[in-house]
Design a protein around this motif. Structure first.
Motif, PDB file in Angstrom:
ATOM      1  N   UNK A 139       0.810  -1.198   0.000  1.00 37.55           N
ATOM      2  CA  UNK A 139       0.000   0.000   0.000  1.00 37.55           C
ATOM      3  C   UNK A 139       0.848   1.253   0.000  1.00 37.55           C
ATOM      4  N   UNK A 140       0.319   2.320  -0.569  1.00 38.71           N
ATOM      5  CA  UNK A 140       1.058   3.584  -0.624  1.00 38.71           C
ATOM      6  C   UNK A 140       1.029   4.321   0.709  1.00 38.71           C
ATOM      7  N   UNK A 141       0.072   3.975   1.574  1.00 36.68           N
ATOM      8  CA  UNK A 141      -0.028   4.598   2.888  1.00 36.68           C
ATOM      9  C   UNK A 141       0.476   3.639   3.958  1.00 36.68           C
ATOM     10  N   UNK A 142       0.836   4.198   5.100  1.00 35.24           N
ATOM     11  CA  UNK A 142       1.304   3.356   6.198  1.00 35.24           C
ATOM     12  C   UNK A 142       0.132   2.554   6.768  1.00 35.24           C
ATOM     13  N   UNK A 143       0.360   1.296   7.193  1.00 41.22           N
ATOM     14  CA  UNK A 143      -0.741   0.441   7.638  1.00 41.22           C
ATOM     15  C   UNK A 143      -1.130   0.684   9.098  1.00 41.22           C
ATOM     16  N   UNK A 144      -2.429   0.632   9.354  1.00 38.06           N
ATOM     17  CA  UNK A 144      -2.994   0.602  10.704  1.00 38.06           C
ATOM     18  C   UNK A 144      -3.670  -0.756  10.850  1.00 38.06           C
ATOM     19  N   UNK A 145      -3.090  -1.653  11.621  1.00 41.59           N
ATOM     20  CA  UNK A 145      -3.537  -3.042  11.704  1.00 41.59           C
ATOM     21  C   UNK A 145      -4.507  -3.223  12.872  1.00 41.59           C
ATOM     22  N   UNK A 146      -5.742  -3.624  12.569  1.00 42.15           N
ATOM     23  CA  UNK A 146      -6.701  -4.040  13.601  1.00 42.15           C
ATOM     24  C   UNK A 146      -6.408  -5.502  13.884  1.00 42.15           C
ATOM     25  N   UNK A 147      -5.825  -5.756  15.041  1.00 40.11           N
ATOM     26  CA  UNK A 147      -5.170  -7.045  15.284  1.00 40.11           C
ATOM     27  C   UNK A 147      -5.499  -7.577  16.674  1.00 40.11           C
ATOM     28  N   UNK A 148      -6.748  -8.020  16.927  1.00 35.35           N
ATOM     29  CA  UNK A 148      -7.100  -8.491  18.276  1.00 35.35           C
ATOM     30  C   UNK A 148      -6.373  -9.767  18.680  1.00 35.35           C
ATOM     31  N   UNK A 149      -5.997 -10.611  17.729  1.00 32.81           N
ATOM     32  CA  UNK A 149      -5.277 -11.843  18.069  1.00 32.81           C
ATOM     33  C   UNK A 149      -3.755 -11.666  18.024  1.00 32.81           C
ATOM     34  N   UNK A 191      -3.289  -2.107  16.718  1.00 32.15           N
ATOM     35  CA  UNK A 191      -4.194  -2.023  17.856  1.00 32.15           C
ATOM     36  C   UNK A 191      -4.810  -3.386  18.108  1.00 32.15           C
ATOM     37  N   UNK A 192      -4.998  -3.723  19.381  1.00 37.38           N
ATOM     38  CA  UNK A 192      -5.642  -4.980  19.737  1.00 37.38           C
ATOM     39  C   UNK A 192      -7.142  -4.826  19.950  1.00 37.38           C
ATOM     40  N   UNK A 193      -7.670  -3.621  19.737  1.00 37.39           N
ATOM     41  CA  UNK A 193      -9.109  -3.410  19.834  1.00 37.39           C
ATOM     42  C   UNK A 193      -9.795  -4.120  18.670  1.00 37.39           C
ATOM     43  N   UNK A 194     -10.828  -4.902  18.962  1.00 40.42           N
ATOM     44  CA  UNK A 194     -11.495  -5.689  17.921  1.00 40.42           C
ATOM     45  C   UNK A 194     -12.327  -4.827  16.986  1.00 40.42           C
ATOM     46  N   UNK A 195     -12.904  -3.748  17.500  1.00 36.35           N
ATOM     47  CA  UNK A 195     -13.755  -2.888  16.668  1.00 36.35           C
ATOM     48  C   UNK A 195     -13.518  -1.428  17.047  1.00 36.35           C
ATOM     49  N   UNK A 196     -12.336  -0.899  16.747  1.00 34.12           N
ATOM     50  CA  UNK A 196     -12.034   0.489  17.144  1.00 34.12           C
ATOM     51  C   UNK A 196     -12.850   1.492  16.357  1.00 34.12           C
ATOM     52  N   UNK A 197     -13.145   2.591  16.980  1.00 33.88           N
ATOM     53  CA  UNK A 197     -13.925   3.659  16.343  1.00 33.88           C
ATOM     54  C   UNK A 197     -12.978   4.821  16.019  1.00 33.88           C
ATOM     55  N   UNK A 198     -12.223   4.685  14.943  1.00 37.52           N
ATOM     56  CA  UNK A 198     -11.306   5.735  14.522  1.00 37.52           C
ATOM     57  C   UNK A 198     -12.085   6.870  13.861  1.00 37.52           C
TER      58      UNK A 198
END
Length: 899
Positions: free
Chosen positions: A100-110, A200-207
């Motif tokens: 990706x051209x942008x830096x990644x924000x990983x939603x990663x609860x596991x 982030x380890x939040x399963x459903x973050x509200x960014x």
């Protein structure tokens, strides 16, 4: 010429496809990261591909799309060796992270992406920052930007400091010779090799919406199929370690050969591009072509052999897939409970420990089907025990039922439509006075949805109302003439007639499908908790009213040799990490009062890498929403709450009574008195679930009340009057602040501990009817007597009627009705929103039409009274409410992918 023409056609085909494939690839990188696996497939194959095929510029599109073939210059098998799961979703996420051209924000609860990124970048001088709160992170980030190091923000919360906005947006200035970027108010040299990862380890973050524009949000949440493949590798490593090692070597060799094949192709193309003159006269080029041909043939043979071997290995691995599938289902059953209570957080790492324990505990067998059955049964019950240890009593049957339903759905015995009907509430008019409106509407809907089994149900009710009324009154759902109903379909039928009986019927359903032990939660033993604990995993006690585990924990510490100075009660702050290295026990009480400080505790636990094997951290807290997820996921959660039902309550009480405690008093009636007191203790606790019918004021009777009341030193005579007063008026009655509640306790004492009790112990019965008989076991030798008491407890029914506690039989109607409605509410929360569109559509269809205020104004004319003005104002407000509800339901349907 024929082959040249075919080659040209292939090239034309690829050129035509190229435009559409590039468009889809760009859309994939730009938009798909935040979505779930199911919605990604729906978006690509049902929306984008069809739209692309309709265009006149691109009429062909390769289907299905292998993203790894289009976006990777080299095979992605290396990622698997670095810890990234091999399933298609993880490969897609890997592409989004690296391409990706942008830096990644990983939603990663596991935390799978976190572990992969750390391993992938460990040789590149990766810098890790726990979160954006640390004031020193700017210095570390500046060094990484300046020297081109990868930088990882771990455990990012929903708020992202605007100081890194320039970094996320890549607002780089200057030419290639010297590029700079603003970090806060400081200009920093920018190295193009710099990489930024956010996790982030939040399963459903509200960014905020700006985050989605600045970073590529990637959903790394594990899928059922992906976890199944991971658990299959885990099982094979345990059962067939050599075969799994051979498979891993094969993967590495395949990756190496594919890299070599690509290198040969690149070398050949480079030689051809740089060749001048007649190629036939260029002996060096001819030799290169010949050498490339030989090597390529050799590589092709190796790849062909590897493919054949891989197919054979996969066939052997698929034999163990049913156990891996059951393990994946059970993990999602566990993690879904977080929708019921935020304290129910479980990590994949902690689940794998339970999974490994089940593999070791299950009985071996040379027959593969029997071995798989042993693994499946042991794993299912181990997960049930593990989950029930950290659940409140009101949620344990929900957990059992959800586990049963998910297993039944995996076997395709309970369709999703039947489950949706079971948890959905309908409304309508009834043809019979005895049948509730909701019951009649449910019966009509049931006949519409499942005509094969229930098509004639409404007509049967109308033609034979008296017969159906008797069936409803007896709550016997087997009277229906269709004998081919499944166990779950009988639940659907009962739902139409007796909602108050559904809760008990759910217990029967779980018992029929899974077994009786899945509706009898195990007694929580502190010794078993200690055996399951590790120095790395805190033990979190989730407190309920009246519970205090400190006393039992101190006894456990004394038995385990950690009493005295080895067991500390303190708050873990600056410098207290030494406790972990000394191997002591530490207990932090009422941590819900220091939520902000718990963030520091979470960091302190992460800094502990080599604790003493004897170290244990015990935490007590009330259930709160802001408790750190990192502590909850890695912890062993324990709920100390009285079990539901007289049988389970008495079993839990007797599990904590030692043989020495029963021998402290030499009087022959002492053991019988303890049994009576345990029954009395269970009754006063059980009355709480009936609300105002049970007690006017809810009281938190605890185990300490029982044990203090049971404490009697070695007198040969029992002072009946004093005992009745101390137990009924002081220990238990001291909590009662209502005069009528105190009178109830007095009646119980007279009934259970009357003077006649001493002379008629053998004949005393607490309650007796045609189905059950609650009585005191006969006397005998103490060892035999204790066993007989336990036998009397085990023969008690699992569910008891209100008459046992002196209440009317109708007292349970309200309790069971409220209990099943609460269960339905939680079941709706547990369903994926992709499967709940029916609920949203049905609710939207039931909304009333907006009032036409202009028409109403004309009807009033000029004669408008104050009452009419108020009415028009209320109608206007009502229109706004209905309009707002319509918009909300529409938006909910649009975001169903978030489930």
């Amino acid at each position: 010429m024929k082959y040249i023409r075919l080659f040209d056609n292939i090239n034309i085909y690829r050129r035509v496809c190229l435009l559409g494939d590039c468009l889809l690839a760009a859309a994939f990188l730009s938009y798909e990261g935040a979505f779930s696996w199911d919605f990604r497939n729906e978006m690509v194959y049902q929306m984008w591909v069809k739209d692309v095929q309709k265009t006149k510029y691109c009429t062909i599109c390769i289907f299905p799309i292998e993203w790894s073939n289009y976006m990777l210059n080299k095979p992605c098998i290396r990622w698997v060796s670095e810890g990234l799961p091999p399933d298609e979703l993880s490969v897609q996420n890997g592409i989004l992270t690296t391409r990706g051209s942008r830096f990644p924000m990983c939603i990663d609860p596991q935390q799978q992406a976190l572990n992969w990124i750390k391993k992938k970048e460990e040789n590149n001088n990766l810098k890790v920052q726990k979160d954006l709160i640390d004031p020193d992170f700017l210095k570390q980030l500046e060094m990484a930007i300046k020297y081109g190091f990868p930088f990882l923000f771990q455990d990012v919360h929903e708020y992202i400091d605007p100081v890194i906005d320039n970094i996320l947006e890549k607002n780089v200035k200057g030419a290639e010779g010297r590029q700079v970027i603003m970090l806060g108010d400081k200009e920093v040299d920018y190295d193009p090799n710099f990489k930024l990862y956010l996790n982030t380890k939040l399963a459903n973050p509200k960014f905020s919406p700006s985050v989605f524009g600045k970073a590529t949000v990637i959903n790394y949440t594990v899928t059922l199929k992906g976890l199944e493949d991971q658990l299959l590798s885990f099982i094979m490593g345990f059962e067939k370690k050599e075969l799994e090692e051979q498979r891993e070597r094969l993967i590495q060799e395949t990756s190496k050969n594919k890299k070599l094949l690509k290198s040969l192709g690149d070398t050949l193309l480079r030689e051809l591009a740089t060749s001048t003159g007649n190629m036939l006269d260029n002996t060096e080029l001819v030799e290169t072509l010949e050498e490339t041909k030989l090597k390529a043939s050799e590589v092709f043979e190796k790849l062909k052999l590897a493919e054949t071997t891989s197919e054979d290995i996969e066939k052997l691995r698929d034999g163990y897939r049913p156990a891996a599938k059951r393990g994946a289902i059970l993990f999602f059953v566990l993690t879904e409970m977080a929708a019921v209570n935020s304290m129910y957080q479980y990590s994949l790492a902690s689940y794998l420990e339970v999974f490994e324990f089940s593999l070791r505990k299950s009985m071996p067998d040379p027959s593969l089907p029997k071995r798989l059955q042993n693994i499946t049964n042991t794993l299912t019950y181990s997960v049930y025990n593990y989950g029930c240890t950290g659940l409140f009593e009101s949620h344990k049957l929900l957990f059992s039922f959800n586990m049963t339903i998910k297993i039944e759905q995996a076997e395709e015995t309970v369709p999703q439509e039947e489950l949706e009907f079971f948890i959905k509430e309908c409304q309508g008019k009834k043809p019979c006075d005895w049948l509730a409106d909701q019951g009649w509407e449910d019966a009509v809907k049931l006949a519409e949805l499942f005509p094969e089994q229930f098509g004639s149900l409404p007509d049967d009710i109308e033609k034979n109302p008296t017969e159906w009324q008797s069936v409803s009154g007896q709550s016997d759902r087997n009277h229906y003439r269709h004998e081919n109903l499944s166990a779950f379909q009988k639940l659907l039928l009962l739902r139409c007639f007796r909602v108050d009986r559904v809760y008990r019927a759910v217990t029967d359903y779980v018992t029929v499908i899974m077994g009786e032990r899945y509706v009898q939660p195990p007694v929580i033993s502190f010794d078993a908790i200690y055996d399951q604990s590790t120095p790395f995993s805190p033990i979190v006690f989730i407190l309920s009213p009246g519970s205090d585990p400190a006393g039992d924990l101190m006894k456990l510490a004394a038995r385990s040799g950690f009493g005295g100075n080895k067991f500390k009660f303190l708050a873990m702050g600056q410098g207290q990490e030494k406790t972990a290295s000394r191997g002591q026990w530490l207990m932090l009480q009422n941590c819900h009062l220091l939520v902000k400080w718990l963030k520091k505790l979470e960091k302190a636990l992460e800094r502990i890498t080599k604790p003493n094997p004897n170290f244990r951290l015990w935490i007590t807290t009330n259930p709160i929403k802001d408790f750190p997820i990192g502590i909850l996921q890695k912890s062993l959660k324990v709920v100390t709450e009285p079990p539901n039902g007289l049988k389970l309550n008495m079993r839990a009480t007797y599990s904590k009574i030692s043989h020495e405690a029963l021998t402290t008093c030499p009087h022959p009636a002492f053991c019988s008195l303890v049994f009576v007191l345990a029954f009395f203790h269970a009754v006063v606790q059980e009355r709480r679930k009936y609300g105002k019918i049970g007690w006017n004021v809810p009281y938190d009777f605890s185990e300490s009340d029982f044990f203090v009341s049971a404490h009697k030193q070695g007198d040969t005579d029992i002072p009946w009057g004093s005992l009745k007063y101390l137990i009924g008026e002081v220990m238990y009655g001291g909590r009662a602040i209502d005069s009528f509640d105190r009178r109830i306790l007095t009646v119980y004492m007279d009934e259970y501990f009357g003077d006649f009790l001493f002379y008629t112990f053998q004949q005393f019965h607490f309650f007796r009817n045609k189905d059950v008989d609650y009585k005191i076991p006969p006397t005998g030798p103490k060892k035999v007597y204790v066993g007989q008491q336990l036998y009397e407890i085990e023969t008690m029914p699992l569910a008891n009627t209100p008459e046992v506690m002196g209440l009317h039989s109708n007292a349970e109607i309200g309790y069971y009705t409220n209990a099943v409605k609460e269960m339905w509410t939680h079941l709706i929360d547990l369903q994926p929103q992709t499967g709940m569109s029916w609920y949203l559509s049905d609710t939207q269809n039931k909304l009333p039409q907006l009032f036409d205020l202009d028409v109403i104004h004309k009807k009033f004319g000029t004669d408008i009274s104050p009452t009419s003005v108020v009415l028009l104002q209320e109608l206007e407000r009502f229109n706004k409410l209905v309009f707002r509800m319509q918009l909300s339901l529409t938006e909910l349907q649009r975001v169903r992918w978030r489930g």
